[in-house]
Design an enzyme around this catalytic site. Structure first.
Site, PDB file in Angstrom:
ATOM      1  N   HIS A 169      -2.654  -5.806   0.162  1.00 34.83           N
ATOM      2  CA  HIS A 169      -1.676  -4.909  -0.476  1.00 34.83           C
ATOM      3  C   HIS A 169      -0.406  -5.705  -0.778  1.00 34.83           C
ATOM      4  CE1 HIS A 169       0.358  -1.474  -1.826  1.00 34.83           C
ATOM      5  NE2 HIS A 169       0.085  -0.607  -0.865  1.00 34.83           N
ATOM      6  N   HIS A 172       4.027  -1.948  -4.556  1.00 38.62           N
ATOM      7  CA  HIS A 172       4.708  -0.702  -4.177  1.00 38.62           C
ATOM      8  C   HIS A 172       5.845  -0.868  -3.176  1.00 38.62           C
ATOM      9  CE1 HIS A 172       0.637   1.308  -5.304  1.00 38.62           C
ATOM     10  NE2 HIS A 172       1.299   0.880  -6.358  1.00 38.62           N
ATOM     11  N   TYR A 174       6.198  -2.840  -0.566  1.00 42.11           N
ATOM     12  CA  TYR A 174       5.900  -3.199   0.819  1.00 42.11           C
ATOM     13  C   TYR A 174       6.130  -4.705   1.018  1.00 42.11           C
ATOM     14  CZ  TYR A 174       4.108   1.541   0.955  1.00 42.11           C
ATOM     15  OH  TYR A 174       4.005   2.910   0.876  1.00 42.11           O
TER      16      TYR A 174
END
Length: 366
Positions: A169, A172, A174
């Site tokens: 990931h 977004h 993070y």
């Protein structure tokens, strides 16, 4: 189109998919103390049994004390959590599906509404939640090295347990994205810099470690976004040239598939071309890409949190772009969250049975 491109098979390294529908990662917070139970296994297995080609798990956090801001987010470390994920992948395979975990470190976050806090302060490249707000500490080089190693361990565990791929990931807002973004990365060492290409280093080292742990034949996916929940207008790459300087080193580091998050998949990334983010990622790197963003629904995801409902919408534009070769796979979020049989209904053209989406669907596992 002579056939629906969503239902063409797909093969790459460890992936051998019956179709090109991907279940997008969606945070569910149904894993108390980080441990996914039988309800989580049932949730994913229903989708595997109903024609989803590849399931990507909800974000599941790596072994760092402050990698999560929510006690009910699943872990991808520790005996209890890994045993839970072992049950998930066993059941998904039994149902004929394929699956990869999305490995995640949230970075600097807002405090959870429950008041729960991790055992140590949130950590990020510069301790910033957004350009104006500090809510954590600046990572030392030792913190960075330990985090990179934790991503690698999670990926190695995914392969050892029989998952079919792994997704990192990097989107977004993070941790990895906090390194990418000039608004949250003010570092003056080798992990900072004035350009996104210079701020790439942390992500490159994560990818290299993941690749080292899983070997050359295991598919590695990287999820990216231009927008941030903190700033929908943010663009890490403002031109195709900047995007090439950002994505090509990530590709060279070992990414097999770019998962390109947009709020609306049909929106062009740059002026002068109707290519979306996934289209540009494939054009620039030559690698496989996944498009995502309001596929099959009339409204975008964040509006759901404001109580706005969405209704089923046409897939014609998605299919046109897939048939043209813009991208290879399509990730579907809310339609599959609300209806485990969505892919089956699309394949069988049962469009009258498609469901809309409302905020209430977020509060249950079906």
């Amino acid at each position: 189109m002579t056939e629906n491109p969503l239902f063409r098979p797909f093969q790459l390294k460890s992936l051998n998919l019956k179709n090109r529908i991907v279940m997008a990662p969606m945070t569910r917070s149904f894993s108390p103390d980080g441990v996914p139970g039988t309800n989580v296994a049932e949730y994913y297995t229903k989708r595997a049994a109903a024609e989803v080609g590849l399931i990507l798990s909800e974000g599941t956090v790596i072994d760092r004390p402050s990698s999560s801001n929510d006690p009910n987010i699943p872990h991808f470390y520790g005996p209890s959590a890994l045993a839970g994920w072992q049950n998930v992948i066993h059941d998904v395979h039994q149902a004929g599906g394929q699956m990869g975990p999305q490995i995640w470190h949230m970075g600097v976050m807002d405090n959870h509404r429950s008041g729960w806090l991790p055992s140590t302060p949130f950590e990020g490249p510069s301790g910033l939640l957004n350009p104006e707000t500090t809510n954590g500490h600046t990572m030392t080089e030792s913190d960075i090295a330990d985090s990179i190693a934790a991503y690698g361990r999670a990926a190695a565990d995914a392969k050892r347990m029989g998952f079919d791929c792994v997704e990192i990931h990097g989107a977004h807002g993070y941790l990895i994205d906090q390194f990418f973004w000039e608004g949250t990365n003010h570092r003056t060492d080798q992990y900072g810099g004035k350009t996104v290409a210079e701020r790439n280093r942390f992500a490159i080292e994560v990818i290299q470690e993941v690749r080292r742990q899983v070997g050359d034949d295991f598919a590695v996916i990287l999820r990216l976004s231009q927008f941030k929940p903190q700033d929908y207008t943010a663009k890490l790459a403002k031109t195709p040239q900047e995007m090439e300087a950002w994505l090509q080193p990530l590709s060279d580091a070992g990414v097999d598939i770019f998962h390109c998050s947009q709020r609306r998949f049909w929106e062009a990334e740059f002026n002068g071309s109707d290519l979306n983010f996934a289209g540009w990622a494939k054009k620039i790197t030559g690698k496989v890409s996944i498009s995502v963003g309001s596929i099959g629904l009339s409204g975008e995801f964040m509006a759901a949190f404001r109580g706005e409902s969405s209704q089923p919408s046409s897939l014609d534009e998605l299919l046109r772009r897939m048939d043209r070769g813009d991208f290879d796979l399509a990730a579907v979020g809310r339609p599959l969250l609300a209806d485990p049989n969505w892919a089956e209904k699309i394949r069988e053209n049962r469009t009258s049975e498609l469901k809309g989406f409302s905020k209430e669907a977020l509060s249950i596992l079906v």
